[in-house]
Design a protein around this motif. Structure first.
Motif, PDB file in Angstrom:
ATOM      1  N   UNK A 151       8.108  21.328 -25.245  1.00 37.08           N
ATOM      2  CA  UNK A 151       8.693  21.512 -26.295  1.00 37.08           C
ATOM      3  C   UNK A 151       8.208  20.113 -27.447  1.00 37.08           C
ATOM      4  N   UNK A 152       8.646  18.798 -26.842  1.00 40.28           N
ATOM      5  CA  UNK A 152       8.170  17.143 -27.473  1.00 40.28           C
ATOM      6  C   UNK A 152       6.446  17.869 -27.940  1.00 40.28           C
ATOM      7  N   UNK A 153       5.867  17.299 -26.263  1.00 41.22           N
ATOM      8  CA  UNK A 153       4.833  17.226 -26.838  1.00 41.22           C
ATOM      9  C   UNK A 153       4.261  18.130 -27.230  1.00 41.22           C
ATOM     10  N   UNK A 154       4.200  19.586 -28.198  1.00 42.89           N
ATOM     11  CA  UNK A 154       3.409  20.840 -28.433  1.00 42.89           C
ATOM     12  C   UNK A 154       4.354  20.474 -29.901  1.00 42.89           C
ATOM     13  N   UNK A 155       5.422  19.722 -30.254  1.00 43.91           N
ATOM     14  CA  UNK A 155       6.031  20.173 -31.869  1.00 43.91           C
ATOM     15  C   UNK A 155       5.358  18.637 -32.242  1.00 43.91           C
ATOM     16  N   UNK A 156       5.039  17.911 -31.449  1.00 48.41           N
ATOM     17  CA  UNK A 156       4.544  17.119 -32.027  1.00 48.41           C
ATOM     18  C   UNK A 156       3.010  17.376 -32.758  1.00 48.41           C
ATOM     19  N   UNK A 157       2.285  18.263 -32.523  1.00 47.30           N
ATOM     20  CA  UNK A 157       1.209  18.391 -33.621  1.00 47.30           C
ATOM     21  C   UNK A 157       1.239  19.840 -33.905  1.00 47.30           C
ATOM     22  N   UNK A 158       2.433  20.379 -33.595  1.00 46.26           N
ATOM     23  CA  UNK A 158       2.031  22.010 -34.002  1.00 46.26           C
ATOM     24  C   UNK A 158       3.268  22.829 -34.765  1.00 46.26           C
ATOM     25  N   UNK A 159       3.896  23.178 -35.556  1.00 44.55           N
ATOM     26  CA  UNK A 159       4.718  24.578 -36.232  1.00 44.55           C
ATOM     27  C   UNK A 159       4.784  25.904 -35.016  1.00 44.55           C
ATOM     28  N   UNK A 160       5.633  25.611 -34.720  1.00 43.26           N
ATOM     29  CA  UNK A 160       6.442  26.665 -33.771  1.00 43.26           C
ATOM     30  C   UNK A 160       7.178  27.949 -33.547  1.00 43.26           C
ATOM     31  N   UNK A 161       6.686  28.932 -33.315  1.00 44.04           N
ATOM     32  CA  UNK A 161       7.586  30.407 -34.075  1.00 44.04           C
ATOM     33  C   UNK A 161       7.717  31.054 -32.698  1.00 44.04           C
ATOM     34  N   UNK A 162       9.129  31.435 -32.073  1.00 48.50           N
ATOM     35  CA  UNK A 162       9.147  32.544 -31.318  1.00 48.50           C
ATOM     36  C   UNK A 162       9.334  33.641 -32.123  1.00 48.50           C
ATOM     37  N   UNK A 211      -8.067  23.354 -31.593  1.00 51.97           N
ATOM     38  CA  UNK A 211      -7.760  24.202 -31.346  1.00 51.97           C
ATOM     39  C   UNK A 211      -6.183  24.931 -32.309  1.00 51.97           C
ATOM     40  N   UNK A 212      -6.513  25.118 -33.716  1.00 53.80           N
ATOM     41  CA  UNK A 212      -5.573  25.229 -34.646  1.00 53.80           C
ATOM     42  C   UNK A 212      -4.752  26.218 -34.988  1.00 53.80           C
ATOM     43  N   UNK A 213      -4.300  27.188 -33.924  1.00 53.00           N
ATOM     44  CA  UNK A 213      -3.931  28.203 -33.227  1.00 53.00           C
ATOM     45  C   UNK A 213      -3.702  29.341 -32.674  1.00 53.00           C
ATOM     46  N   UNK A 214      -2.389  29.549 -32.004  1.00 52.83           N
ATOM     47  CA  UNK A 214      -2.527  29.641 -30.709  1.00 52.83           C
ATOM     48  C   UNK A 214      -1.364  31.018 -30.629  1.00 52.83           C
ATOM     49  N   UNK A 215      -1.698  31.712 -30.628  1.00 59.67           N
ATOM     50  CA  UNK A 215      -0.683  33.583 -29.999  1.00 59.67           C
ATOM     51  C   UNK A 215      -0.914  33.946 -28.894  1.00 59.67           C
ATOM     52  N   UNK A 216       0.892  33.612 -28.058  1.00 65.69           N
ATOM     53  CA  UNK A 216       0.331  33.941 -26.866  1.00 65.69           C
ATOM     54  C   UNK A 216       1.672  34.969 -26.379  1.00 65.69           C
ATOM     55  N   UNK A 217       1.457  35.039 -25.409  1.00 62.62           N
ATOM     56  CA  UNK A 217       2.974  36.224 -24.692  1.00 62.62           C
ATOM     57  C   UNK A 217       3.225  35.439 -23.758  1.00 62.62           C
ATOM     58  N   UNK A 218       4.149  34.845 -23.647  1.00 56.76           N
ATOM     59  CA  UNK A 218       4.332  34.336 -21.731  1.00 56.76           C
ATOM     60  C   UNK A 218       5.759  35.137 -21.706  1.00 56.76           C
ATOM     61  N   UNK A 219       5.813  34.548 -20.293  1.00 59.24           N
ATOM     62  CA  UNK A 219       7.370  34.885 -19.655  1.00 59.24           C
ATOM     63  C   UNK A 219       8.389  34.279 -21.114  1.00 59.24           C
ATOM     64  N   UNK A 220       9.516  35.231 -21.320  1.00 62.36           N
ATOM     65  CA  UNK A 220      10.991  34.846 -22.075  1.00 62.36           C
ATOM     66  C   UNK A 220      11.260  32.709 -22.144  1.00 62.36           C
ATOM     67  N   UNK A 221      11.550  32.491 -21.195  1.00 61.17           N
ATOM     68  CA  UNK A 221      12.233  31.296 -20.962  1.00 61.17           C
ATOM     69  C   UNK A 221      10.894  30.222 -21.195  1.00 61.17           C
ATOM     70  N   UNK A 222       9.703  30.762 -20.775  1.00 64.02           N
ATOM     71  CA  UNK A 222       8.959  29.478 -21.271  1.00 64.02           C
ATOM     72  C   UNK A 222       8.802  29.859 -22.985  1.00 64.02           C
ATOM     73  N   UNK A 223       8.316  30.866 -23.153  1.00 64.79           N
ATOM     74  CA  UNK A 223       8.390  30.676 -24.749  1.00 64.79           C
ATOM     75  C   UNK A 223      10.027  30.655 -25.915  1.00 64.79           C
ATOM     76  N   UNK A 224      10.790  30.626 -25.186  1.00 66.97           N
ATOM     77  CA  UNK A 224      12.089  29.589 -26.143  1.00 66.97           C
ATOM     78  C   UNK A 224      12.220  28.456 -25.898  1.00 66.97           C
ATOM     79  N   UNK A 225      11.369  27.759 -24.432  1.00 67.81           N
ATOM     80  CA  UNK A 225      11.475  26.656 -24.223  1.00 67.81           C
ATOM     81  C   UNK A 225      10.376  25.812 -25.014  1.00 67.81           C
ATOM     82  N   UNK A 226       9.130  26.664 -25.379  1.00 67.13           N
ATOM     83  CA  UNK A 226       8.654  25.315 -26.332  1.00 67.13           C
ATOM     84  C   UNK A 226       8.604  25.645 -27.268  1.00 67.13           C
ATOM     85  N   UNK A 227       9.351  26.764 -27.832  1.00 62.07           N
ATOM     86  CA  UNK A 227       9.937  26.628 -28.992  1.00 62.07           C
ATOM     87  C   UNK A 227      11.338  26.080 -29.590  1.00 62.07           C
TER      88      UNK A 227
END
Length: 259
Positions: free
Chosen positions: A158-169, A130-146
């Protein structure tokens, strides 16, 4: 056919704001070379209508709701084999998508709030596809991931995803953009696989260290990590929320790979 009835047990809130829908689709930059993209939970197709205009994409819809599947089949010109009725969290990608173990694809969707975190844990299980994800989530979940280290929102995902992906809110969507309106704001995030990020340790052990550290996030790491190690560790007087993924890699290697 009339509009689909939103089902609470599926966490359905149908996006009705067309400007927001188009913005979400425009964010998807099609980084994967074979053009395959899964839309999770298309519902009545508010994102689908714009995705279908992107002729370069090979669009596959994944929808668990039988009523939504019937609506999509009636209202959109989509081949039968491009609509998968089922649970994304239980999907066998090789079987359902006819993809090999190293074939790349992307994901887009207005994710049901009640399974959004599970969707991202599933993404991690298939991070090399999975190379790219664009998703709408609960705002606090999105902020947490980014979120970045040192922020109270910073956590396990946050840690697990940022180890593999560049993330933008990317942007916030208010409740009035949905039918029925949720009780919280929503947020749109974009993740792009960064192959320059190489996890220099075993992923399962890395995940264990991260989860253990955050299970008692208010404790210093010297105490939070006691369930898995008695070794003296770096960052012992810091809390989990203060470490970036590279520091967690360092901890993992020290705990599991040194005598």
């Amino acid at each position: 056919m009339e509009n689909v009835r939103a089902k609470k047990h599926l966490g359905q809130h149908f996006l009705k704001d067309l400007d927001a829908a188009k913005r979400i689709v425009d964010l998807y930059q099609d980084k994967n070379s074979n053009k395959l993209v899964l839309e999770i939970g298309p519902g009545m197709g508010v994102l689908t209508q714009y995705l279908l205009k992107r002729e370069e994409l090979d669009l596959v819809l994944v929808e668990i709701d039988t009523e939504s599947v019937a609506y999509l089949k009636k209202n959109f010109s989509i081949a039968e084999d491009k609509i998968i009725e089922g649970d994304f969290l239980k999907m066998n990608f090789e079987e359902k998508l006819q993809v090999s173990g190293n074939q790349k694809f992307g994901i887009i969707g207005n994710f049901p709030y009640n399974i959004s975190s599970q969707i991202f844990f599933t993404v991690l299980d298939h991070k090399d596809q999975i190379e790219e994800i664009v998703g709408m989530v609960q705002k606090e979940v999105g902020q947490r991931i980014a979120s970045k280290p040192g922020n109270k929102d910073y956590g396990i995902l946050s840690v697990l995803l940022q180890a593999f992906y560049d993330i933008e809110y990317c942007f916030t969507v208010l409740p009035g953009a949905f039918n029925p309106p949720p009780k919280v704001d929503s947020g749109v995030i974009r993740l792009v696989r960064n192959y320059d990020k190489v996890l220099d340790c075993d992923f399962k052990k890395f995940k264990l260290v991260v989860k253990t550290a955050f299970n008692q996030r208010r404790k210093m790491l010297s105490n939070a990590l006691k369930p898995i190690t008695t070794k003296e560790i770096p960052y012992a007087n810091k809390r989990a929320e203060n470490l970036d993924y590279l520091q967690f890699v360092e901890l993992t290697k020290l705990i599991f790979e040194t005598a």
